[in-house]
Design an enzyme around this catalytic site. Structure first.
Site, PDB file in Angstrom:
ATOM      1  CB  CYS A 142      -1.129   0.061   1.154  1.00  0.00           C
ATOM      2  SG  CYS A 142      -0.138  -0.012   2.373  1.00  0.00           S
ATOM      3  CG  HIS A 384      -3.642   0.492   4.678  1.00  0.00           C
ATOM      4  ND1 HIS A 384      -3.603  -0.918   4.214  1.00  0.00           N
ATOM      5  CD2 HIS A 384      -4.733   0.957   4.101  1.00  0.00           C
ATOM      6  CE1 HIS A 384      -4.278  -0.669   2.205  1.00  0.00           C
ATOM      7  NE2 HIS A 384      -5.639   0.491   3.200  1.00  0.00           N
TER       8      HIS A 384
END
Length: 445
Positions: A142, A384
């Site tokens: 990510c 994330h």
């Protein structure tokens, strides 16, 4: 005939008996010897003890000294250099109130930004930029996906890469050049229709990660830092592309005794780094104010951070100021959220300004917010990444796309918004803005 004289009395004067003349005898003068002088043995001269702090050429105590128990002596151990803001030595501490800070001009032009009329700017500048396909997560990637979205919206950097066969620094390895070519092809794919169809695979990702992040074999498919990836990627680009986002400036060093400029040295960075201490003290302030505090911050260099005087070789307390002198087309900001004693992240809610106005040497540049990369989690080494990227302007609305791996959604804000609403990019309690990209408002494409 001899006549014998007679007196009238016919007395004869008898002859005086002769007294023998004795020679006078002078007493002999005795020579008195001088009393021998007793000279005490020469005592070695003891050096004068340094009972007062050792002063530098500016009359301020040098940092590289310590009290030995009997006097002040120089030390070569940086860990013993004086931290004057914390010292308990009154002879040294008394100098601190005499320090003179330099007066620094604020390059963040808050007045111009507050009166900025976006409706007028919209009529004269392009606000329709190319958006990109979303990128799926290729395995803890990510950071890579959000970095690619940010790089994509840097049109003139991306266009230089796409339009040229040689777009990297000369002399890089074949393997690294192949990795850059893979990213070039990915940029092209991200720009193909339909834009709402995400890219679900990127077979070259392991090699790209290995080469760009300079990883040894075997490549660990772990989460990386988005800022590190962007910095590494930009660093090996051709200077014509890299300079579009390279902020250049000077580190100014001032004498603490008179606030006069001692010397300066140039720097160039991809990111404007906001110190953790400023974020800690202002966790809900605007980014504009945070930048203002950063670039007017006068740092006292003490202890291990003191700077050596090239003439005397002593280490001196100095005031240090870091300011840009040349503004790039793309202005990247990184909010330092990591506690240096751990990997724990400091959560904040810094408000992101839609525009920034900076004035340097009489030249003013207006910047527009193009992208925000958000970190989710309690540690910067895990978690994330998501991002919000500018798309276009429609009527009285600015449209942005929120990317979360392969998912993308369109959101909008009024064109007169001074702050980008945080609910557009903060979706979790541990979310915090990490990287912010601004573009010169006159050069958007």
């Amino acid at each position: 005939m001899c006549v014998e004289m007679k007196n009238k009395t016919n007395t004869t004067i008898p002859s005086q008996p002769q007294i023998p003349i004795q020679p006078s005898i002078l007493p002999t003068q005795q020579t008195i010897s001088p009393i021998p002088q007793i000279i005490p043995p020469t005592q070695p001269t003891l050096p004068k003890l340094q009972l007062d702090p050792i002063l530098g050429s500016n009359g301020i105590p040098i940092a590289n000294q310590e009290w030995s128990g009997t006097e002040y002596v120089r030390t070569n151990d940086p860990t013993k250099f004086i931290v004057i803001t914390k010292t308990l030595d009154p002879k040294i501490a008394r100098f601190l109130p005499t320090f003179k800070k330099p007066v620094i001009t604020d390059i963040i032009n808050k007045t111009s930004n507050s009166t900025l009329d976006m409706n007028k700017i919209i009529t004269t500048n392009n606000f329709n930029v190319e958006n990109a396909k979303a990128l799926a997560n290729f395995g803890n990637s990510c950071y890579f996906g959000t970095s690619m979205q940010l790089l994509f919206v840097m049109f003139h950097v991306r266009n230089f890469i796409v339009k040229n066969s040689n777009f990297t620094e000369t002399g890089i390895s074949i393997d690294l050049k192949n990795a850059y070519d893979s990213i070039k092809n990915l940029f092209i794919t991200m720009n193909t229709a339909p834009k709402n169809d995400p890219i679900k695979s990127f077979p070259d990702y392991p090699n790209v990660k290995k080469q760009i992040m300079k990883e040894p074999d075997p490549v660990q498919m772990l989460e990386e830092d988005a800022e590190e990836f962007i910095t590494q990627f930009m660093s090996d680009l051709d200077p014509k592309a890299r300079n579009l986002a390279l902020i250049k400036g000077n580190e100014y060093i001032y004498d603490v005794s008179n606030a006069q400029l001692n010397r300066q040295q140039s720097f160039s960075n991809i990111f404007n780094l906001i110190p953790l201490d400023i974020i800690k003290s202002n966790p809900t302030d605007t980014l504009e104010n945070i930048l203002s505090k950063t670039y007017t911050m006068v740092e006292l260099r003490e202890g291990v951070n003191t700077i050596q005087n090239p003439i005397t070789s002593d280490y001196e307390f100095t005031y240090f100021v870091n300011q840009p002198t040349i503004l790039p087309e793309y202005f990247l900001v990184r909010l330092n959220m990591v506690d240096p004693t751990s990997t724990n992240k400091l959560r904040h809610n810094i408000q992101i300004n839609t525009t920034l106005v900076l004035t340097i040497n009489g030249q003013t540049t207006t910047y527009f917010a193009l992208a925000i990369i958000v970190h989710r989690g309690n540690s910067i080494r895990t978690g994330h990444y998501t991002c919000l990227v500018f798309d276009n302007q429609t009527g009285s609305q600015f449209q942005y796309i929120f990317y979360d791996d392969s998912l993308s959604s369109l959101v909008s804000i009024p064109t007169n918004s001074k702050i980008i609403p945080s609910n557009l990019y903060l979706k979790n309690i541990t979310d915090s803005a990490y990287i912010i990209l601004y573009g010169d408002i006159t050069k958007l494409r």
